[in-house]
Design a protein around this motif. Structure first.
Motif, PDB file in Angstrom:
ATOM      1  N   LYS A 192       0.883  -1.163   0.000  1.00  0.00           N
ATOM      2  CA  LYS A 192       0.000   0.000   0.000  1.00  0.00           C
ATOM      3  C   LYS A 192       0.919   1.210   0.000  1.00  0.00           C
ATOM      4  CE  LYS A 192      -4.111   1.830   2.210  1.00  0.00           C
ATOM      5  NZ  LYS A 192      -4.948   1.790   3.412  1.00  0.00           N
ATOM      6  N   LEU A 193       0.797   2.037  -1.037  1.00  0.00           N
ATOM      7  CA  LEU A 193       1.812   3.038  -1.331  1.00  0.00           C
ATOM      8  C   LEU A 193       1.251   4.451  -1.341  1.00  0.00           C
ATOM      9  CD1 LEU A 193       4.816   2.590  -2.151  1.00  0.00           C
ATOM     10  CD2 LEU A 193       4.079   2.722  -4.527  1.00  0.00           C
ATOM     11  N   ARG A 194       2.073   5.365  -0.829  1.00  0.00           N
ATOM     12  CA  ARG A 194       1.864   6.800  -1.034  1.00  0.00           C
ATOM     13  C   ARG A 194       3.056   7.296  -1.834  1.00  0.00           C
ATOM     14  NH1 ARG A 194      -2.081   9.553   1.623  1.00  0.00           N
ATOM     15  NH2 ARG A 194      -3.017   8.489   3.380  1.00  0.00           N
ATOM     16  N   VAL A 195       2.820   8.315  -2.649  1.00  0.00           N
ATOM     17  CA  VAL A 195       3.888   8.803  -3.532  1.00  0.00           C
ATOM     18  C   VAL A 195       3.877  10.325  -3.588  1.00  0.00           C
ATOM     19  CG1 VAL A 195       2.450   8.580  -5.595  1.00  0.00           C
ATOM     20  CG2 VAL A 195       4.904   8.560  -5.837  1.00  0.00           C
ATOM     21  N   ILE A 196       5.072  10.896  -3.668  1.00  0.00           N
ATOM     22  CA  ILE A 196       5.216  12.306  -4.009  1.00  0.00           C
ATOM     23  C   ILE A 196       6.072  12.333  -5.270  1.00  0.00           C
ATOM     24  CG2 ILE A 196       6.179  14.553  -3.351  1.00  0.00           C
ATOM     25  CD1 ILE A 196       5.680  13.742  -0.403  1.00  0.00           C
ATOM     26  N   TYR A 197       5.559  12.990  -6.302  1.00  0.00           N
ATOM     27  CA  TYR A 197       6.254  13.063  -7.586  1.00  0.00           C
ATOM     28  C   TYR A 197       6.463  14.529  -7.945  1.00  0.00           C
ATOM     29  CZ  TYR A 197       6.640  13.161 -12.695  1.00  0.00           C
ATOM     30  OH  TYR A 197       7.040  13.417 -13.981  1.00  0.00           O
ATOM     31  N   ILE A 198       7.696  14.866  -8.284  1.00  0.00           N
ATOM     32  CA  ILE A 198       8.036  16.219  -8.731  1.00  0.00           C
ATOM     33  C   ILE A 198       8.578  16.116 -10.157  1.00  0.00           C
ATOM     34  CG2 ILE A 198       9.395  18.308  -8.245  1.00  0.00           C
ATOM     35  CD1 ILE A 198       7.507  17.538  -5.931  1.00  0.00           C
ATOM     36  N   LYS A 199       7.918  16.808 -11.104  1.00  0.00           N
ATOM     37  CA  LYS A 199       8.349  16.764 -12.509  1.00  0.00           C
ATOM     38  C   LYS A 199       9.717  17.406 -12.671  1.00  0.00           C
ATOM     39  CE  LYS A 199       3.725  16.998 -14.435  1.00  0.00           C
ATOM     40  NZ  LYS A 199       2.666  17.919 -14.798  1.00  0.00           N
ATOM     41  N   ASP A 236       4.049  15.259   8.003  1.00  0.00           N
ATOM     42  CA  ASP A 236       3.088  14.234   7.606  1.00  0.00           C
ATOM     43  C   ASP A 236       3.123  14.033   6.093  1.00  0.00           C
ATOM     44  OD1 ASP A 236       0.748  12.562   7.823  1.00  0.00           O
ATOM     45  OD2 ASP A 236      -0.410  14.274   7.090  1.00  0.00           O
ATOM     46  N   PHE A 237       3.309  12.779   5.651  1.00  0.00           N
ATOM     47  CA  PHE A 237       3.424  12.472   4.216  1.00  0.00           C
ATOM     48  C   PHE A 237       2.173  12.944   3.473  1.00  0.00           C
ATOM     49  CE2 PHE A 237       3.958  10.256   0.287  1.00  0.00           C
ATOM     50  CZ  PHE A 237       5.312   9.996   0.174  1.00  0.00           C
ATOM     51  N   ASP A 238       1.005  12.662   4.039  1.00  0.00           N
ATOM     52  CA  ASP A 238      -0.270  13.042   3.427  1.00  0.00           C
ATOM     53  C   ASP A 238      -0.307  14.550   3.167  1.00  0.00           C
ATOM     54  OD1 ASP A 238      -3.377  12.255   3.064  1.00  0.00           O
ATOM     55  OD2 ASP A 238      -3.227  14.149   4.159  1.00  0.00           O
ATOM     56  N   GLY A 239       0.050  15.332   4.161  1.00  0.00           N
ATOM     57  CA  GLY A 239       0.005  16.793   4.042  1.00  0.00           C
ATOM     58  C   GLY A 239       0.995  17.313   3.019  1.00  0.00           C
ATOM     59  N   VAL A 240       2.213  16.784   3.016  1.00  0.00           N
ATOM     60  CA  VAL A 240       3.244  17.221   2.068  1.00  0.00           C
ATOM     61  C   VAL A 240       2.818  16.858   0.644  1.00  0.00           C
ATOM     62  CG1 VAL A 240       5.653  16.921   1.343  1.00  0.00           C
ATOM     63  CG2 VAL A 240       5.109  17.125   3.774  1.00  0.00           C
ATOM     64  N   ALA A 241       2.278  15.646   0.467  1.00  0.00           N
ATOM     65  CA  ALA A 241       1.843  15.205  -0.868  1.00  0.00           C
ATOM     66  C   ALA A 241       0.703  16.070  -1.391  1.00  0.00           C
ATOM     67  CB  ALA A 241       1.428  13.736  -0.829  1.00  0.00           C
ATOM     68  N   ARG A 242      -0.227  16.460  -0.510  1.00  0.00           N
ATOM     69  CA  ARG A 242      -1.363  17.294  -0.941  1.00  0.00           C
ATOM     70  C   ARG A 242      -0.900  18.654  -1.476  1.00  0.00           C
ATOM     71  NH1 ARG A 242      -6.539  15.465   0.617  1.00  0.00           N
ATOM     72  NH2 ARG A 242      -6.375  13.567   1.850  1.00  0.00           N
ATOM     73  N   HIS A 299       2.781  17.085  -4.503  1.00  0.00           N
ATOM     74  CA  HIS A 299       2.708  15.972  -5.472  1.00  0.00           C
ATOM     75  C   HIS A 299       2.129  16.450  -6.795  1.00  0.00           C
ATOM     76  CE1 HIS A 299       2.169  11.999  -7.138  1.00  0.00           C
ATOM     77  NE2 HIS A 299       0.851  12.062  -7.083  1.00  0.00           N
ATOM     78  N   GLU A 300       2.793  16.115  -7.905  1.00  0.00           N
ATOM     79  CA  GLU A 300       2.338  16.546  -9.228  1.00  0.00           C
ATOM     80  C   GLU A 300       1.766  15.368 -10.013  1.00  0.00           C
ATOM     81  OE1 GLU A 300       4.839  19.642 -11.181  1.00  0.00           O
ATOM     82  OE2 GLU A 300       6.287  19.113  -9.628  1.00  0.00           O
ATOM     83  N   GLY A 301       0.877  14.656  -9.391  1.00  0.00           N
ATOM     84  CA  GLY A 301       0.246  13.516 -10.039  1.00  0.00           C
ATOM     85  C   GLY A 301      -1.231  13.482  -9.710  1.00  0.00           C
ATOM     86  N   PRO A 302      -1.961  12.523 -10.303  1.00  0.00           N
ATOM     87  CA  PRO A 302      -3.419  12.467 -10.124  1.00  0.00           C
ATOM     88  C   PRO A 302      -3.857  12.179  -8.690  1.00  0.00           C
ATOM     89  CG  PRO A 302      -2.628  10.547 -11.347  1.00  0.00           C
ATOM     90  CD  PRO A 302      -1.470  11.474 -11.206  1.00  0.00           C
ATOM     91  N   GLU A 303      -2.934  11.657  -7.851  1.00  0.00           N
ATOM     92  CA  GLU A 303      -3.319  11.301  -6.475  1.00  0.00           C
ATOM     93  C   GLU A 303      -3.117  12.460  -5.488  1.00  0.00           C
ATOM     94  OE1 GLU A 303      -1.360   8.158  -8.864  1.00  0.00           O
ATOM     95  OE2 GLU A 303      -0.587   9.990  -7.996  1.00  0.00           O
ATOM     96  N   GLN A 340      -5.571  13.013  -2.772  1.00  0.00           N
ATOM     97  CA  GLN A 340      -5.655  11.876  -1.839  1.00  0.00           C
ATOM     98  C   GLN A 340      -4.353  11.765  -1.034  1.00  0.00           C
ATOM     99  OE1 GLN A 340      -6.525  11.071  -5.390  1.00  0.00           O
ATOM    100  NE2 GLN A 340      -8.460  11.907  -4.715  1.00  0.00           N
ATOM    101  N   GLY A 341      -3.558  12.816  -1.026  1.00  0.00           N
ATOM    102  CA  GLY A 341      -2.305  12.789  -0.275  1.00  0.00           C
ATOM    103  C   GLY A 341      -1.306  11.790  -0.845  1.00  0.00           C
ATOM    104  N   GLY A 342      -1.333  11.596  -2.170  1.00  0.00           N
ATOM    105  CA  GLY A 342      -0.392  10.675  -2.813  1.00  0.00           C
ATOM    106  C   GLY A 342      -0.765   9.213  -2.655  1.00  0.00           C
ATOM    107  N   GLU A 343      -1.940   8.934  -2.127  1.00  0.00           N
ATOM    108  CA  GLU A 343      -2.392   7.554  -1.860  1.00  0.00           C
ATOM    109  C   GLU A 343      -2.652   6.816  -3.163  1.00  0.00           C
ATOM    110  OE1 GLU A 343      -3.249   4.283  -0.304  1.00  0.00           O
ATOM    111  OE2 GLU A 343      -3.528   5.729   1.302  1.00  0.00           O
TER     112      GLU A 343
END
Length: 182
Positions: free
Chosen positions: A75-82, A109-115, A118-122, A125-128
């Motif tokens: 079960k993965l969370r992701v942060i993506y930077i182009k 918090d990973f969720d907060g940073v990803a929101r 993160h430069e992706g469709p998730e 959802q906090g990168g979920e």
């Protein structure tokens, strides 16, 4: 029937097509029967017109165990930077990713940073990403994701397109689905 739907009731055209595929009518029927058995085992629903004996189901299951294997999942969370187009944009993206990793490793918090980043469709959802298998991700991410333990965060992973930071929330080991679970 298949002949009616796909071959406009032309049985000889149907037989020729089977021969071109290297099948005879019996082999075709067997293939269809096996597909029905697999569908039954996966959905545990039986079409009213098709009744398959438990013996046949067990026999098929025993002869085709690879069809019932469920691979290891995370079960993965992701942060993506182009990366961007220029070297300067790529350097900026790399610096941002390193900065975000530092924030995460010092308690953010990973969720907060990803929101936010993160430069992706998730993003919302906090990168979920939910549970993913080894065949879902690109190789650079697969190796990292499956080497982490639950709760761990990866280092910054560089790909052609950009920079990733992964967090594994949970792991599911490889398992073979039992007949009862089907």
């Amino acid at each position: 029937s298949v002949i009616d739907e796909q071959y406009d009731r032309d049985r000889s055209l149907f037989i020729k097509t089977l021969e071109a595929l290297g099948l005879n009518l019996e082999a075709f029927k067997e293939r269809i029967r096996n597909k029905i058995i697999v569908r039954y085992m996966q959905n545990n629903e039986v079409n009213n017109e098709v009744i398959i004996s438990p013996y046949k189901i067990e026999k098929y299951y025993a002869e085709h165990p690879e069809e019932f294997k469920e691979g290891e999942k995370v079960k993965l969370r992701v942060i993506y930077i182009k990366k961007g187009k220029s070297k300067e944009e790529a350097d900026g993206a790399r610096s941002l990713a390193q900065e975000l990793l530092l924030k995460l490793s010092t308690g953010s918090d990973f969720d907060g940073v990803a929101r936010v980043y993160h430069e992706g469709p998730e993003k919302n959802q906090g990168g979920e990403m939910g549970f993913v298998g080894r065949d879902t991700l690109i190789p650079e991410l697969t190796d990292a994701a499956f080497s982490l333990t639950a709760g761990q965060i990866s280092k910054v992973i560089e790909t052609k397109a950009g920079f990733y930071i992964l967090q594994v929330e949970e792991k599911k080991p490889l398992k073979v689905q039992t007949i009862d679970e089907g």
